[in-house]
Design an enzyme around this catalytic site. Structure first.
Site, PDB file in Angstrom:
ATOM      1  N   SER A 284       0.730  -1.263  -0.265  1.00  0.00           N
ATOM      2  CA  SER A 284       0.139  -0.106  -0.038  1.00  0.00           C
ATOM      3  C   SER A 284       0.793   1.188  -0.221  1.00  0.00           C
ATOM      4  O   SER A 284       1.973   1.241   0.328  1.00  0.00           O
ATOM      5  CB  SER A 284      -0.911  -0.063   1.291  1.00  0.00           C
ATOM      6  OG  SER A 284      -1.759  -1.265   0.958  1.00  0.00           O
TER       7      SER A 284
HETATM    8  N1  SAM Z   1      -0.443  -3.633   4.046  1.00  0.00           N
HETATM    9  C1  SAM Z   1       0.011  -4.897   3.091  1.00  0.00           C
HETATM   10  C2  SAM Z   1       1.129  -4.295   2.351  1.00  0.00           C
HETATM   11  O1  SAM Z   1       1.314  -2.967   2.404  1.00  0.00           O
HETATM   12  O2  SAM Z   1       1.996  -4.909   1.986  1.00  0.00           O
HETATM   13  C3  SAM Z   1      -1.396  -4.703   2.200  1.00  0.00           C
HETATM   14  C4  SAM Z   1      -1.197  -5.635   0.893  1.00  0.00           C
HETATM   15  S1  SAM Z   1      -2.341  -5.789  -0.271  1.00  0.00           S
HETATM   16  C5  SAM Z   1      -3.124  -4.011  -0.607  1.00  0.00           C
HETATM   17  C6  SAM Z   1      -3.648  -6.456   0.528  1.00  0.00           C
HETATM   18  C7  SAM Z   1      -3.290  -8.044   0.794  1.00  0.00           C
HETATM   19  O3  SAM Z   1      -4.501  -8.754   1.589  1.00  0.00           O
HETATM   20  C8  SAM Z   1      -3.055  -8.939  -0.487  1.00  0.00           C
HETATM   21  O4  SAM Z   1      -1.713  -9.673   0.057  1.00  0.00           O
HETATM   22  C9  SAM Z   1      -4.117 -10.142  -0.310  1.00  0.00           C
HETATM   23  O5  SAM Z   1      -3.303 -11.183  -0.562  1.00  0.00           O
HETATM   24  C10 SAM Z   1      -4.478 -10.097   0.820  1.00  0.00           C
HETATM   25  N2  SAM Z   1      -5.947 -10.622   1.375  1.00  0.00           N
HETATM   26  C11 SAM Z   1      -6.889 -10.516   0.483  1.00  0.00           C
HETATM   27  N3  SAM Z   1      -7.847 -11.113   1.098  1.00  0.00           N
HETATM   28  C12 SAM Z   1      -7.619 -11.630   2.067  1.00  0.00           C
HETATM   29  C13 SAM Z   1      -8.126 -12.505   3.137  1.00  0.00           C
HETATM   30  N4  SAM Z   1      -9.420 -12.713   3.252  1.00  0.00           N
HETATM   31  N5  SAM Z   1      -7.239 -12.700   4.335  1.00  0.00           N
HETATM   32  C14 SAM Z   1      -6.117 -12.613   4.296  1.00  0.00           C
HETATM   33  N6  SAM Z   1      -5.471 -11.628   3.299  1.00  0.00           N
HETATM   34  C15 SAM Z   1      -6.046 -11.152   2.181  1.00  0.00           C
END
Ligand code: SAM
Length: 213
Positions: free
Chosen positions: A61
């Site tokens: 993010s």
């Molecule tokens: N704060 C993190 C970062 O900056 O690296 C956010 C990463 S990305 C915007 C969102 C993450 O949420 C992704 O890695 C995705 O795979 C994960 N994600 C989506 N649905 C999810 C779920 N139900 N449970 C756990 N993780 C999930």
């Protein structure tokens, strides 16, 4: 000399210009090397205030988004927090500077492993990580003082509200797949209070209480 030291300082100044005032949050950004949480191909952009690709169709993010979340929570260093969507592990690392205990769930195993490796490279060993559907929360270790959802949800996932401690807060971007509003849910002694905050753009939260894949 610190790698990317000048770029790191400029990012912190940019966050301050964009309204981030919490000195503990800014100090965490100074302490945690964001370039160790992104693929080598985009390391030269690690200190831009921008999301970056981390593989598997996901992003780290925008720093301002992480700073906003952490400022809103106003952590004191004692809280037990749950992060949904470990992704790169960068926010996880920031949380270890600001909270007492940090738990994090990621649904994509390869990303969870890469985050584990990045945290280890930074000497951070105290995070409890799990691969799974974070929309279900982690009731075995709750209740939580704070839950941070780092992906967009069609609605506030019910299990996450239920797992908040009294006085605890949940931050989750709620809306469609393309645009969302950051929602804060606070648990009080008598129920829940919801407020709608800033506009956000996140990748989808996929799971039983999120979007279908
Ligand atoms: N704060 C993190 C970062 O900056 O690296 C956010 C990463 S990305 C915007 C969102 C993450 O949420 C992704 O890695 C995705 O795979 C994960 N994600 C989506 N649905 C999810 C779920 N139900 N449970 C756990 N993780 C999930």
């Amino acid at each position: 000399m610190r790698q990317f030291g000048g770029a790191r300082r400029r990012l912190i100044e940019e966050l301050q210009r964009k309204g981030i005032e919490d000195l503990l949050v800014l100090k965490a950004f100074d302490d945690v090397p964001r370039h160790l949480f992104v693929p080598t191909g985009v390391q030269h952009r690690a200190y831009e205030d921008a999301p970056l690709p981390i593989g598997h169709g996901q992003t780290i993010s925008q720093p301002w988004v992480h700073a906003k979340y952490l400022s809103l929570l106003g952590l004191t260093g004692r809280e037990k927090v749950l992060e949904i969507g470990t992704g790169s592990g960068f926010q996880t690392a920031l949380l270890t500077r600001l909270a007492g205990q940090v738990f994090s769930i990621e649904r994509i195993p390869a990303l969870a492993q890469e985050a584990r490796d990045a945290l280890a490279r930074c000497g951070i060993a105290q995070v409890v990580q799990r691969v799974g559907d974070g929309t279900l929360g982690w009731p075995e270790y709750g209740p939580w003082d704070a839950i941070l959802v780092g992906a967009a949800s069609p609605d506030v996932p019910g299990p996450l509200c239920e797992q908040l401690a009294v006085g605890g807060q949940l931050l989750v971007p709620v809306g469609g797949r393309d645009e969302q509003v950051l929602v804060r849910v606070r648990r009080t002694a008598t129920g829940f209070e919801r407020s709608r905050l800033d506009a956000m753009r996140f990748v989808p939260l996929i799971g039983a209480h999120g979007f279908e894949s």
